[in-house]
Design a protein around this motif. Sequence first.
Motif, mmCIF file in Angstrom:
data_model
loop_
_atom_site.group_PDB
_atom_site.id
_atom_site.type_symbol
_atom_site.label_atom_id
_atom_site.label_comp_id
_atom_site.label_asym_id
_atom_site.label_seq_id
_atom_site.Cartn_x
_atom_site.Cartn_y
_atom_site.Cartn_z
ATOM 1 N N LYS A 228 3.690 58.497 92.872
ATOM 2 C CA LYS A 228 3.077 59.572 92.096
ATOM 3 C C LYS A 228 1.600 59.719 92.432
ATOM 4 C CE LYS A 228 6.058 59.702 88.078
ATOM 5 N NZ LYS A 228 6.128 59.604 86.626
ATOM 6 N N LEU A 229 1.087 58.677 93.043
ATOM 7 C CA LEU A 229 -0.306 58.769 93.463
ATOM 8 C C LEU A 229 -0.370 59.590 94.735
ATOM 9 C CD1 LEU A 229 -1.488 55.163 92.787
ATOM 10 C CD2 LEU A 229 -2.448 57.216 91.806
ATOM 11 N N ASP A 230 -0.138 60.871 94.617
ATOM 12 C CA ASP A 230 -0.085 61.743 95.793
ATOM 13 C C ASP A 230 -1.451 62.332 96.109
ATOM 14 O OD1 ASP A 230 -0.212 63.158 93.514
ATOM 15 O OD2 ASP A 230 1.466 64.502 93.938
ATOM 16 N N VAL A 231 -2.437 61.887 95.383
ATOM 17 C CA VAL A 231 -3.793 62.344 95.673
ATOM 18 C C VAL A 231 -4.688 61.135 95.902
ATOM 19 C CG1 VAL A 231 -3.631 64.511 94.386
ATOM 20 C CG2 VAL A 231 -4.400 62.431 93.242
ATOM 21 N N GLU A 232 -5.724 61.345 96.670
ATOM 22 C CA GLU A 232 -6.727 60.304 96.876
ATOM 23 C C GLU A 232 -8.059 60.829 96.374
ATOM 24 O OE1 GLU A 232 -6.028 57.655 100.693
ATOM 25 O OE2 GLU A 232 -5.806 59.776 101.161
ATOM 26 N N THR A 233 -8.853 59.913 95.875
ATOM 27 C CA THR A 233 -10.164 60.315 95.365
ATOM 28 C C THR A 233 -11.249 59.579 96.137
ATOM 29 O OG1 THR A 233 -9.160 60.598 93.195
ATOM 30 C CG2 THR A 233 -11.562 60.516 93.269
ATOM 31 N N PHE A 234 -12.240 60.353 96.582
ATOM 32 C CA PHE A 234 -13.374 59.769 97.310
ATOM 33 C C PHE A 234 -14.650 60.005 96.505
ATOM 34 C CE2 PHE A 234 -10.177 60.828 100.434
ATOM 35 C CZ PHE A 234 -10.095 59.662 101.182
ATOM 36 N N ILE A 252 -8.853 71.283 97.406
ATOM 37 C CA ILE A 252 -9.716 70.122 97.148
ATOM 38 C C ILE A 252 -10.473 70.362 95.848
ATOM 39 C CG2 ILE A 252 -11.661 68.741 97.996
ATOM 40 C CD1 ILE A 252 -10.879 69.588 100.849
ATOM 41 N N ALA A 253 -10.446 69.352 94.980
ATOM 42 C CA ALA A 253 -11.186 69.480 93.717
ATOM 43 C C ALA A 253 -12.466 68.666 93.825
ATOM 44 C CB ALA A 253 -10.323 68.964 92.565
ATOM 45 N N LEU A 254 -13.581 69.329 93.616
ATOM 46 C CA LEU A 254 -14.875 68.644 93.658
ATOM 47 C C LEU A 254 -15.426 68.547 92.238
ATOM 48 C CD1 LEU A 254 -16.617 70.195 96.795
ATOM 49 C CD2 LEU A 254 -16.019 67.797 96.479
ATOM 50 N N ARG A 255 -15.929 67.363 91.886
ATOM 51 C CA ARG A 255 -16.493 67.163 90.550
ATOM 52 C C ARG A 255 -17.872 66.556 90.688
ATOM 53 N NH1 ARG A 255 -11.432 65.336 89.444
ATOM 54 N NH2 ARG A 255 -12.091 63.165 89.849
ATOM 55 N N ARG A 256 -18.811 67.096 89.951
ATOM 56 C CA ARG A 256 -20.158 66.542 89.955
ATOM 57 C C ARG A 256 -20.176 65.364 88.974
ATOM 58 N NH1 ARG A 256 -25.301 67.114 87.548
ATOM 59 N NH2 ARG A 256 -26.953 67.695 89.022
ATOM 60 N N ILE A 257 -20.558 64.189 89.466
ATOM 61 C CA ILE A 257 -20.606 63.001 88.598
ATOM 62 C C ILE A 257 -22.011 62.840 88.042
ATOM 63 C CG2 ILE A 257 -20.230 60.497 88.466
ATOM 64 C CD1 ILE A 257 -17.707 62.219 88.945
ATOM 65 N N HIS A 260 -26.697 62.791 92.168
ATOM 66 C CA HIS A 260 -26.560 62.315 93.549
ATOM 67 C C HIS A 260 -25.128 61.965 93.921
ATOM 68 C CE1 HIS A 260 -30.779 62.193 94.681
ATOM 69 N NE2 HIS A 260 -31.056 61.720 93.474
ATOM 70 N N THR A 261 -24.190 62.216 93.032
ATOM 71 C CA THR A 261 -22.810 61.771 93.295
ATOM 72 C C THR A 261 -21.797 62.881 92.985
ATOM 73 O OG1 THR A 261 -23.538 59.618 92.455
ATOM 74 C CG2 THR A 261 -21.204 59.853 92.932
ATOM 75 N N VAL A 262 -20.833 62.972 93.899
ATOM 76 C CA VAL A 262 -19.754 63.955 93.722
ATOM 77 C C VAL A 262 -18.435 63.242 94.001
ATOM 78 C CG1 VAL A 262 -18.670 66.005 94.781
ATOM 79 C CG2 VAL A 262 -21.124 65.989 94.321
ATOM 80 N N GLU A 263 -17.409 63.582 93.239
ATOM 81 C CA GLU A 263 -16.066 63.057 93.521
ATOM 82 C C GLU A 263 -15.220 64.159 94.117
ATOM 83 O OE1 GLU A 263 -15.114 59.603 90.249
ATOM 84 O OE2 GLU A 263 -13.786 61.342 90.374
ATOM 85 N N ALA A 264 -14.436 63.802 95.147
ATOM 86 C CA ALA A 264 -13.540 64.774 95.772
ATOM 87 C C ALA A 264 -12.112 64.255 95.676
ATOM 88 C CB ALA A 264 -13.927 64.980 97.235
ATOM 89 N N GLU A 265 -11.228 65.085 95.121
ATOM 90 C CA GLU A 265 -9.827 64.689 95.004
ATOM 91 C C GLU A 265 -9.009 65.611 95.893
ATOM 92 O OE1 GLU A 265 -8.139 63.454 90.989
ATOM 93 O OE2 GLU A 265 -7.038 65.301 91.402
ATOM 94 N N THR A 291 -13.760 55.067 98.999
ATOM 95 C CA THR A 291 -12.535 55.416 98.289
ATOM 96 C C THR A 291 -12.646 54.908 96.854
ATOM 97 O OG1 THR A 291 -11.340 55.037 100.324
ATOM 98 C CG2 THR A 291 -10.012 55.218 98.331
ATOM 99 N N LYS A 292 -12.262 55.747 95.919
ATOM 100 C CA LYS A 292 -12.267 55.290 94.529
ATOM 101 C C LYS A 292 -11.040 54.398 94.303
ATOM 102 C CE LYS A 292 -12.596 57.037 89.823
ATOM 103 N NZ LYS A 292 -12.461 58.196 88.955
ATOM 104 N N SER A 293 -11.230 53.298 93.516
ATOM 105 C CA SER A 293 -10.084 52.413 93.269
ATOM 106 C C SER A 293 -8.976 53.242 92.635
ATOM 107 C CB SER A 293 -10.487 51.284 92.326
ATOM 108 O OG SER A 293 -10.777 51.811 91.064
#
Lengths: 311, 257
Positions: A228-234, A252-257, A260-265, A291-293
């Motif tokens: 089910k983990l069909d996505v990866e997050t960086f 691609i989903a981009l999120r501002r954390i 200075h940091t952005v997450e991409a799923e 890679t995010k855990s």
Amino acid sequence: MTSAPALDIRDLRKTYPNGVEALKGITLTVEAGDLFALLGPNGAGKSTLIGILSSLVNASGGEARVFGVPVHARRSEAMALIGLVPQELNLNQFERPLDICINQAGFYGIPRRVAGERAEKYLRELKLWDKAEHSARMLSGGMKRRLMIARAMMNEPRLLILDEPTAGVDIEIRRSMWQFVQGINRAGTTVILTTHYLEEAESLCRNIAIIDHGRIVEHTTMRALLAKLDVETFVLDLAAHCPDALPAPEGIALRRIDEHTVEAELPRGRDLNGLFAALSAAGIAVRSMRTKSNRLEELFVRLTGPGKEAA
Amino acid sequence: MNAREQWVALGTIVRREVMRILRIWGQTLMPPAITMTLYFLIFGTLIGSRIGTLHGYTYMQYITPGLVMMSVITNSYGNITSSFFGAKFGRYVEEMLVSPMPPLVILGGYVTGAVLRGLLVGAIVLALSLFFTHLTVVNPWVTASSVLLASVVFSLAGFINAVYARKFDDIALVPTFVLTPLTYLGGVFYSVDQLPEPWRGISHANPILYMVSAFRDGMLGAGDIALGPAYAVMLGLMLVLGWVAITLLRRGVGLRS
């Protein structure tokens, strides 16, 4: 009887006298021979469920069967099939490990001679034989945990239930306990394991159920769950301040954390060229990436995290 | 569990109880021996020599059966409360609760252990008394059966106390405020015939009086109560307390949630 599942639970409920509804109708099947993980956050109902299976807790409704034997209606028969390693230490600290094991066998009606042979076998396998005649209170925490496993094996149960057996145990002892559990499972004992170490469940178990707020929120194979983990997050560390408006590359989903940091799923296996092209076009420079855990821990949080409270 | 397996399980509990009694003999066997020796010295020898005879026996001879019974009762009760509550407190009672053992075997094992301690202490006290006086046993069957019944009754009472106890104070309250007064007022040191009314009548509500009287009747032939009512009280109490104890265990009161 041999074709019956190791554990068959139907609509199991438990409401404590103080009104706390610990189990809200659990239905679960564990096949014979399985090595099964039961996960859930603290207070989810795992220990109540195990308490009912081991007859320490009376169910308010529903039924549990062990190899086809109803736990409540035929308690004595059912208990003969189960071995329990509880979460809390419950050893008589003034007895010797050898006596603790032999006495446990005696409670199951196993003659003393056979009990002595089994005690030696399991204390040796769990590397406790040299402590067999010491007082239990002299053992380390890890040794006490292994002693509880040896004790639970004295009736050579068909179903062994381990409630967080490796809690507070160092990694070396934890691995030796894993080997023991895998060994007895290969020899035919069905094992149900609850743990907070998710990598433990991931590396040991074939099937899994996740319990939360007294309900089963997932019940599947470990392989299917991880798939089910069909996505990866960086996680991307930016060279400059993150703009308020982020680009929206397709898929691609981009999120501002933070600034200075952005997450991409993005879907697993997809190349990263599109991501970097979009960021480049928006004038965003990436200094580093990791890679995010994820894997089981991520799924666990998704399934049991805030906002997942059942009614 | 079949009958043979149940015997193995019962034997396991009894063996564990006996090992515990012997392992901590300084707490289980020594204190009653010292206390009763002091009773023999003070009440029997020093004070008793000035009292004269009771029912034709010296005061020392008269109180010896009472002191033996007192030791049996307090040690049977104390053994089961401390052992079973200790198992609850340390949670290792779960070893038995998750096993296939029926409740009757668990109860039987603990009661047997408590009775064995009671009788062992009783035998020690009886042996010590021989340093101070000469004793006879008029009726061995009455002597043996009354001490056994009394021990079973107070083992069952102690078990019920331990089931309800939530802290160590709870197992100390009953011996201090109920058992000790009842024992002292149960004819251990005197004959109830010496009491004026209404105290003589009130004393008949004390079950320990019947036990002490039956045991003294067996040893000396000098009981305050006829054997029929004494056995009726002991057997009645045994049945009622046994029923309560097994019901509590079956329902898991204080043990299962």
